[in-house]
Design a protein around this motif. Structure first.
Motif, mmCIF file in Angstrom:
data_model
loop_
_atom_site.group_PDB
_atom_site.id
_atom_site.type_symbol
_atom_site.label_atom_id
_atom_site.label_comp_id
_atom_site.label_asym_id
_atom_site.label_seq_id
_atom_site.Cartn_x
_atom_site.Cartn_y
_atom_site.Cartn_z
ATOM 1 N N ASP A 66 -16.154 3.192 -4.516
ATOM 2 C CA ASP A 66 -16.521 1.981 -4.174
ATOM 3 C C ASP A 66 -17.469 2.012 -2.680
ATOM 4 O O ASP A 66 -18.293 1.213 -2.357
ATOM 5 C CB ASP A 66 -15.453 1.033 -3.869
ATOM 6 C CG ASP A 66 -14.706 0.403 -4.915
ATOM 7 O OD1 ASP A 66 -15.413 0.549 -6.202
ATOM 8 O OD2 ASP A 66 -13.713 -0.085 -4.948
ATOM 9 N N TYR A 115 0.812 -1.087 -0.036
ATOM 10 C CA TYR A 115 -0.015 -0.041 -0.009
ATOM 11 C C TYR A 115 0.945 1.250 0.016
ATOM 12 O O TYR A 115 2.095 1.341 0.581
ATOM 13 C CB TYR A 115 -0.930 0.121 1.316
ATOM 14 C CG TYR A 115 -1.614 -1.167 1.570
ATOM 15 C CD1 TYR A 115 -2.787 -1.486 1.268
ATOM 16 C CD2 TYR A 115 -1.217 -2.200 2.421
ATOM 17 C CE1 TYR A 115 -3.488 -2.794 1.593
ATOM 18 C CE2 TYR A 115 -1.663 -3.374 2.890
ATOM 19 C CZ TYR A 115 -2.833 -3.636 2.556
ATOM 20 O OH TYR A 115 -3.819 -4.686 2.713
ATOM 21 N N ALA A 130 -11.209 5.533 -6.736
ATOM 22 C CA ALA A 130 -11.981 4.302 -6.767
ATOM 23 C C ALA A 130 -12.475 3.994 -5.292
ATOM 24 O O ALA A 130 -13.468 3.374 -5.264
ATOM 25 C CB ALA A 130 -10.882 3.223 -7.042
ATOM 26 N N GLY A 131 -11.697 4.210 -4.363
ATOM 27 C CA GLY A 131 -11.952 3.711 -2.913
ATOM 28 C C GLY A 131 -13.293 4.445 -2.691
ATOM 29 O O GLY A 131 -14.308 3.872 -2.094
ATOM 30 N N MET A 158 -10.291 2.009 0.256
ATOM 31 C CA MET A 158 -9.067 2.340 -0.487
ATOM 32 C C MET A 158 -7.904 1.436 -0.486
ATOM 33 O O MET A 158 -7.100 1.425 -1.382
ATOM 34 C CB MET A 158 -8.565 3.731 0.023
ATOM 35 C CG MET A 158 -9.347 5.073 -0.465
ATOM 36 S SD MET A 158 -8.914 6.297 0.417
ATOM 37 C CE MET A 158 -10.186 7.460 0.286
ATOM 38 N N ASN A 212 -5.604 7.710 -7.854
ATOM 39 C CA ASN A 212 -6.500 6.698 -8.610
ATOM 40 C C ASN A 212 -7.410 5.890 -7.533
ATOM 41 O O ASN A 212 -8.500 5.565 -7.422
ATOM 42 C CB ASN A 212 -5.628 5.659 -9.666
ATOM 43 C CG ASN A 212 -5.496 6.554 -10.611
ATOM 44 O OD1 ASN A 212 -5.975 7.641 -11.077
ATOM 45 N ND2 ASN A 212 -4.388 6.047 -11.376
ATOM 46 N N ALA A 213 -6.388 5.540 -6.416
ATOM 47 C CA ALA A 213 -7.174 4.646 -5.269
ATOM 48 C C ALA A 213 -8.025 5.566 -4.444
ATOM 49 O O ALA A 213 -9.005 5.084 -4.148
ATOM 50 C CB ALA A 213 -5.984 4.237 -4.274
ATOM 51 N N PRO A 258 -8.139 -2.072 -1.047
ATOM 52 C CA PRO A 258 -7.870 -3.060 -1.983
ATOM 53 C C PRO A 258 -7.112 -2.189 -3.384
ATOM 54 O O PRO A 258 -6.754 -2.995 -3.948
ATOM 55 C CB PRO A 258 -9.411 -3.555 -2.309
ATOM 56 C CG PRO A 258 -10.005 -3.268 -1.079
ATOM 57 C CD PRO A 258 -9.363 -1.990 -0.585
ATOM 58 N N HIS A 259 -7.322 -1.028 -3.319
ATOM 59 C CA HIS A 259 -6.662 -0.287 -4.383
ATOM 60 C C HIS A 259 -5.263 0.211 -4.150
ATOM 61 O O HIS A 259 -4.628 0.957 -4.926
ATOM 62 C CB HIS A 259 -7.413 0.976 -4.842
ATOM 63 C CG HIS A 259 -8.925 0.605 -5.224
ATOM 64 N ND1 HIS A 259 -9.311 0.112 -6.398
ATOM 65 C CD2 HIS A 259 -10.154 0.601 -4.581
ATOM 66 C CE1 HIS A 259 -10.561 -0.141 -6.611
ATOM 67 N NE2 HIS A 259 -11.149 0.130 -5.430
#
Length: 438
Positions: free
Chosen positions: A433, A53, A429-430, A392, A425-426, A394-395
């Motif tokens: 999600d 991470y 996306a997080g 976040m 980007n994370a 998993p990203h």
């Protein structure tokens, strides 16, 4: 044991015996997986199951040059070969002398000239408050000055004196009435509106310069520090800068106050002082304050306050190495393109992610306010910031919120532009999600 078995064993021990700060223990480990962080290199953290991470909050705002930096490790190892610790109460050592001289060298001559070492941000603030209080009552004509002024929604640490300044009810309401006598203001206008009697009783005013951290990473108006300095000078009030978060490059300057060229009477630093490798703090102050403590032992002017690990030699070695890295790797000179990229990517995030209502960027510090898709705010009970940060993972990003709905991105200064893009980007996306199904 397999990595999974070892991790499960550690989690079971954690649940049975550990108590984590700033986490509701009744739900700890129930709503999200407990990560066991095992290694770090550069801006990357690796957990006990081998997942990597980006360290999006610099391991709670402390790490400056990245994890496992060889110069920092070598400096600490070299000091261990000599001595791990010796008392600073009645003794000295060369590294503390050199570090004190180096810290004051970053400021104009005859401004900040003295350094009082302690352990962490809270004790740095505690030291500054006690120094300001005692120096005032030991200065003829200032004996009545026994109060402080702080700003609304401020956070200056958790020890009782520092906590009494706190402006965030969640953290401090239970402890009101203990510690220092404090008046809270929201702005320079509020400060100017204070009655003269309150000002006459005030020995010091405390502020995080340039940007207020726990208050959603909110920047102060440009030029405010000059106004504040002038206001303090006109009333004989000591000015205390809390640079625990903002110091060591976070705002693009070695210290945030350098952005506006303002020198306080006290400057408190910790977190990044050692590059984030070991606890240590320092308070820089003036010769005028120092002189208020001089006198015969029978006069009772001595500052009877300190800590067992004051001027810890390993911490001093790490701090000197960290400052070397700033100079040799030209850390501050590398920041402007990264700062511009953070500004650019945060604006893109604001305009493309429907669950973001505001962004505030100052240097390498970013606050992101979350909202529902229709723009309405989340309630504190929904703990939106926590949910977004968990989503976040998993990203490939680890960070934490401040307050319930503001997420922070504050990576180590060594992060590359490509790594910054990965982090954004994370974030995007997080957040999506976490709330798309809400």
């Amino acid at each position: 044991m397999t990595p999974q078995e070892q991790t499960s064993h550690w989690i079971a021990q954690d649940l049975a015996h550990c108590w984590h700060p700033f986490n509701p223990q009744s739900i700890w480990g129930q709503e999200s997986e407990i990560l066991m962080i095992e290694q770090g290199e550069g801006v990357w953290l690796t957990d006990s199951l081998g997942r990597k991470y980006i360290d999006g909050n610099s391991s709670i705002w402390v790490n400056i040059h990245g994890h496992s930096h060889p110069r920092l490790i070598d400096a600490m190892k070299a000091q261990l070969d000599k001595i791990a610790h010796s008392s600073f109460l009645g003794f000295g050592h060369g590294l503390a002398s050199e570090l004190a001289a180096r810290l004051v060298s970053y400021f104009p001559e005859n401004t900040l000239t003295r350094v009082f070492f302690s352990d962490d941000g809270s004790t740095a603030l505690e030291s500054a408050l006690k120094l300001a209080f005692q120096s005032s009552i030991q200065t003829p004509g200032k004996e009545r000055r026994r109060r402080f002024i702080a700003f609304s929604n401020c956070y200056h640490g958790d020890t009782m004196g520092a906590a009494s300044l706190g402006g965030v009810g969640t953290f401090f309401e239970k402890f009101r009435g203990f510690g220092m006598e404090v008046s809270h203001v929201r702005s320079m206008d509020d400060l100017r509106a204070l009655d003269e009697e309150t000002c006459a009783q005030t020995c010091g005013i405390v502020i995080e310069p340039i940007i207020q951290g726990v208050n959603r990473m909110t920047p102060w108006p440009e030029g405010m520090l000059r106004e504040l300095r002038d206001w303090c000078d006109s009333r004989g009030i000591l000015l205390i800068f809390d640079e625990v978060m903002t110091g060591f490059g976070r705002t693009g300057h070695l210290f945030a106050c350098m952005k506006e060229g303002i020198i306080p009477d006290f400057l408190c630093c910790a977190k990044g002082l050692t590059g984030g490798y070991t606890p240590m703090a320092a308070v820089l102050t003036t010769e005028t304050v120092y002189n208020a403590f001089l006198g015969a032992p029978t006069e009772g002017k001595t500052f009877y306050y300190g800590h067992s690990f004051t001027a810890h030699p390993i911490g001093c070695a790490a701090a000197m190495a960290s400052l070397d890295i700033f100079e040799q790797e030209r850390t501050l000179e590398q920041l402007p393109p990264k700062i511009r990229l953070i500004d650019e990517l945060s604006q893109q995030l604001l305009h493309t992610n429907p669950f973001i209502s505001a962004v505030r960027a100052t240097g390498m510090i970013l606050g992101i306010d979350l909202c529902r898709e229709n723009g309405s705010p989340f309630t504190p009970e929904e703990r939106a910031g926590e949910k977004a940060c968990v989503a976040m993972r998993p990203h490939g990003l680890l960070t934490r919120p401040v307050v319930h709905d503001t997420v922070v991105l504050m990576p180590p200064l060594c992060i590359t532009e490509d790594e910054l893009r990965l982090a954004f980007n994370a974030l995007d996306a997080g957040i999506r999600d976490a709330f798309t199904s809400c």
